[in-house]
Structures are given as structure tokens and as C-alpha cells.
Write a protein that holds these residues in place. Structure first.
Motif, PDB file in Angstrom:
ATOM      1  N   ALA A 103      45.458  39.519  27.126  1.00 21.95           N
ATOM      2  CA  ALA A 103      45.032  40.884  26.813  1.00 21.95           C
ATOM      3  C   ALA A 103      44.011  40.887  25.678  1.00 21.95           C
ATOM      4  CB  ALA A 103      46.240  41.739  26.441  1.00 21.95           C
ATOM      5  N   LEU A 124      48.883  43.743  31.548  1.00 23.03           N
ATOM      6  CA  LEU A 124      48.161  43.497  30.295  1.00 23.03           C
ATOM      7  C   LEU A 124      47.747  44.814  29.649  1.00 23.03           C
ATOM      8  CD1 LEU A 124      45.838  40.605  31.554  1.00 23.03           C
ATOM      9  CD2 LEU A 124      47.957  40.387  30.236  1.00 23.03           C
ATOM     10  N   ASP A 125      47.825  44.862  28.325  1.00 29.12           N
ATOM     11  CA  ASP A 125      47.409  46.044  27.570  1.00 29.12           C
ATOM     12  C   ASP A 125      46.441  45.617  26.464  1.00 29.12           C
ATOM     13  OD1 ASP A 125      47.072  48.431  26.305  1.00 29.12           O
ATOM     14  OD2 ASP A 125      49.106  48.550  25.473  1.00 29.12           O
ATOM     15  N   PRO A 126      45.137  45.754  26.712  1.00 26.91           N
ATOM     16  CA  PRO A 126      44.157  45.319  25.712  1.00 26.91           C
ATOM     17  C   PRO A 126      44.033  46.247  24.509  1.00 26.91           C
ATOM     18  CG  PRO A 126      43.201  45.468  27.937  1.00 26.91           C
ATOM     19  CD  PRO A 126      44.502  46.189  27.963  1.00 26.91           C
TER      20      PRO A 126
END
Length: 381
Positions: free
Chosen positions: A288, A358-360
Motif C-alpha cells: 500500500a 490495500l489502503d494507500p
């Protein structure tokens, strides 16, 4: 009088026949092939060294060497050229040789380009998860993709195809570290230092690269030692990749057996061309974070890059923050490995990113906070 040992004469004195493995025509083809590959390099200007805007009061300069401007759009253009020259010089590639490779995409694109230049057939074994943009590029250059479901199967399948076709398996993961002349000859390290000559910090504190095949880190690390430069080499590694745990444990055969979501640098095993002894620091990077840094680069500079460039940049931000804490001035160099147009269906697609779990966002916030107030507080753990 012709001597019995003269190949142009009647043969050895004992009457046995001479055995020649290549005649003038074979050498003539190889000579012309080398000329074409070298001529292609002469037609290409060196890649740009961009300046990333940092607060001037920091006294830190960040440079991005843009390898996406090569004719085939990635850092792997250098590797493919070196591998073809290595194969030609060793006599492994001859007229009519089918070229076989195992690749996650970008090397195959570049090798397909050089194979077409020389009029050779090209087949690459790629994971089925390879981006559709890369597959289209391979096929555009006349290459053929042979798919495997499990990335670790690429190697044996490429070997099998080489045996089946009588072709040459390029084997980038073995030969990357030896095909390039690390002493100079306009390799990527020499190019960087030549371009930094007139900068205020011409000898950078750090150069940051991914592992991938291991060839780029081996070339740069050896060059630094050969030229007796104080620059240190940091190698970044994404999730699921074997290089970082292999480096930490010292296990040359370390394997995760898992595919990396960051194409081009993460590998399921420590590759033979990886040279850990030339590396000063390794930085594991969450996927991420790679995506966040890659997207941030585009928003700040307009430069569109792939996930491996984001991995590089996350490592850069760690080192820039360290230099700030220590009150050190100097420069840092990293690479734009390839262009973002190859990843519109993955890293730049919010639905794909979310689908990968995913968490950017928190990683993006950490980079923005560093650049705004000099505080580095990346998400845990």
C-alpha cells in the motif's frame, strides 16, 4: 607450405578430421547482430535525471533517474541489451536462435524488442497475473507469451521450452549481475554520477533501488566500491518478496513461494544474480505504501510511474527523514523504473487496489506530512 595444424590445410598429421563449430558466415551474422544492438544504444540519448521538489531549507536534493524514457519504456531495456550482447559474445545466440525468457513483464518487453531487431523468434514465460498492458507490448514487438499460474513455475517451464525448441534461455535471474560491465561502459551507475557532476552534492548520500533480478543493485554496489565512493546503497523490497528475509537471515535459497503484487522487483525466491554483500541497507516496503508513493509522485510532478518506483520512493522517504533527524545535508538518487501507463488496470485503478485489500491513504498522508512539516510518522507496525 601448409602446416598440419593449420585449419586451412588438409587436417592434423594423424589424418583425423578437423571439427569446426562455426564458420565465417556464422561469425558474420554475429558481428552484424552486435553492430545492430550497439547502434540501437547509440541512437538513444541518456535518460533524464529529474529533481524532485523538497523544501530548500532542508539542504537535501532528491533526483529521479527516469528509466521510463528508454525505447521500450523501462529500466529493463538496459538489462535486455546487456543480456543480448552477453549471449552474442558467448556464442549462445546465433542466426535463427529462438530466444526464451522467464519474466514478470518488463524484461520480456525489452527482449522482444531486441529479438525483433535481430530477426529472432521470442517466447516468454510470464505469470498469468502479468498486466494486460505489458502483454500487449510483448506481442506488439512480435513476442509470444506462454502463461503459468504459479510464478515459481516460470523457471522450469522456460528451461523446458528452450530444450523443446533448441533455443537459448536468456535466464535474466542468473545472468543479470554478470552481463553488465559494473566498472563503467556507460552503465547506470556511471551515468548517474556523470549527470551529478555539476550539482551541489555530486556524490549522493544514498542510491535507492529495488532488487528485481539483482542486476541493478549488483552493478551500482560494485561500481561504488570500485570507484571508492562514500555513497551507500539501499535496496527496497515489497511484501511477499524473498530478498529482504533472505538478506536478513543470510539464506541464499530463501523462498516465499508467493507472487508479489509489485511487478518487476518482488520475487518469490532469492535469485542467483542477487549480490547481498554490496548492499548497505535493505528496507521492507508495504504494498500500500508503494502505491501511495507512486500516486503521490504523479500528483506532485506529473511523472507517471509504476509500483516499483513507488517502492523506491517509500525507501527514499525513510532515508530523507533520517537525514533530517541527523541534520545531514546531501543528495539521494532513485529510479523511475517504468511508466504508469502499463498499470492503468492495476495500481491506478481504485477498484483493483481495494480488491487487493490495500489502503494507500494513511501512507499517502505520512508522505505529505513529511514534506509539509518534516515529521515522519508512517503507519505501524
Amino acid at each position: 607450405m601448409t602446416r598440419p595444424s593449420d585449419p586451412d590445410g588438409p587436417g592434423p598429421a594423424d589424418g583425423t578430421a578437423w571439427v569446426e563449430r562455426s564458420g565465417p558466415s556464422a561469425r558474420s551474422w554475429a558481428d552484424e547482430a552486435v553492430r545492430q544492438v550497439v547502434a540501437d544504444a547509440n541512437r538513444s540519448a541518456d535518460t533524464h535525471l529529474h529533481v524532485f521538489p523538497l523544501p530548500p531549507e532542508w539542504g537535501i536534493d532528491l533526483y529521479l533517474k527516469d528509466e521510463s524514457v528508454h525505447p521500450t519504456g523501462s529500466l529493463k531495456h538496459r538489462l535486455a541489451r546487456s543480456l543480448f550482447l552477453y549471449g552474442l559474445a558467448n556464442g549462445w545466440i546465433t542466426e535463427g536462435t529462438t530466444i526464451i525468457e522467464a519474466s514478470s513483464g518488463s524484461t520480456a518487453v525489452s527482449e522482444a524488442y531486441f529479438a525483433r531487431l535481430l530477426g529472432l523468434d521470442f517466447v516468454t514465460v510470464v505469470p498469468r497475473s502479468t498486466s494486460p498492458e505489458k502483454i500487449a507490448l510483448i506481442e506488439r514487438y512480435g513476442g509470444r507469451c506462454h502463461f503459468v499460474d504459479a510464478p515459481p513455475d516460470m523457471y522450469t517451464e522456460a528451461e523446458r521450452l528452450a530444450c523443446e525448441t533448441g533455443g537459448h534461455y536468456m535466464d535474466q535471474f542468473t545472468y543479470a549481475e554478470r552481463a553488465t560491465d559494473w566498472r563503467g561502459n556507460n552503465n547506470i551507475a556511471e551515468s548517474v554520477f556523470e549527470q551529478l557532476t555539476l550539482e551541489r552534492y555530486p556524490c549522493p548520500e544514498w542510491i535507492v533501488v529495488g532488487a528485481g533480478t539483482g542486476g541493478t543493485s549488483a552493478t551500482i554496489g560494485r561500481y561504488l566500491r570500485y570507484r571508492r565512493l562514500h555513497t551507500r546503497l539501499a535496496v527496497v523490497d515489497p511484501e511477499r518478496s524473498a530478498f529482504f528475509p533472505g538478506w536478513v537471515t543470510g539464506a541464499p535459497d530463501y523462498s516465499t513461494g508467493m507472487p508479489s503484487r509489485i511487478e518487476g522487483i518482488g520475487r518469490p525466491r532469492v535469485e542467483p544474480s542477487f549480490v547481498p554483500s554490496v548492499i548497505d541497507l535493505m528496507v521492507p516496503v508495504p504494498d500500500a505504501a508503494s502505491i501511495a508513493a507512486m500516486r503521490h509522485l504523479h500528483d506532485v510532478t506529473g511523472l507517471s510511474a509504476g509500483g516499483s518506483t513507488g517502492t523506491n520512493l517509500w525507501g527514499v522517504w525513510h532515508l530523507v527523514a533520517r537525514m533530517l533527524r541527523e541534520g545531514r545535508r546531501g543528495s539521494v538518487v532513485t529510479l523511475i523504473c517504468d511508466g504508469g501507463e502499463r498499470y492503468q488496470h492495476s495500481y491506478y485503478d481504485d477498484a483493483w487496489v481495494a480488491g487487493q485489500g490495500l489502503d494507500p491513504v494513511p501512507y499517502r498522508a505520512a508522505v505529505e506530512r513529511l514534506l509539509s512539516d518534516g515529521v515522519w510518522a508512517p503507519p505501524g507496525p
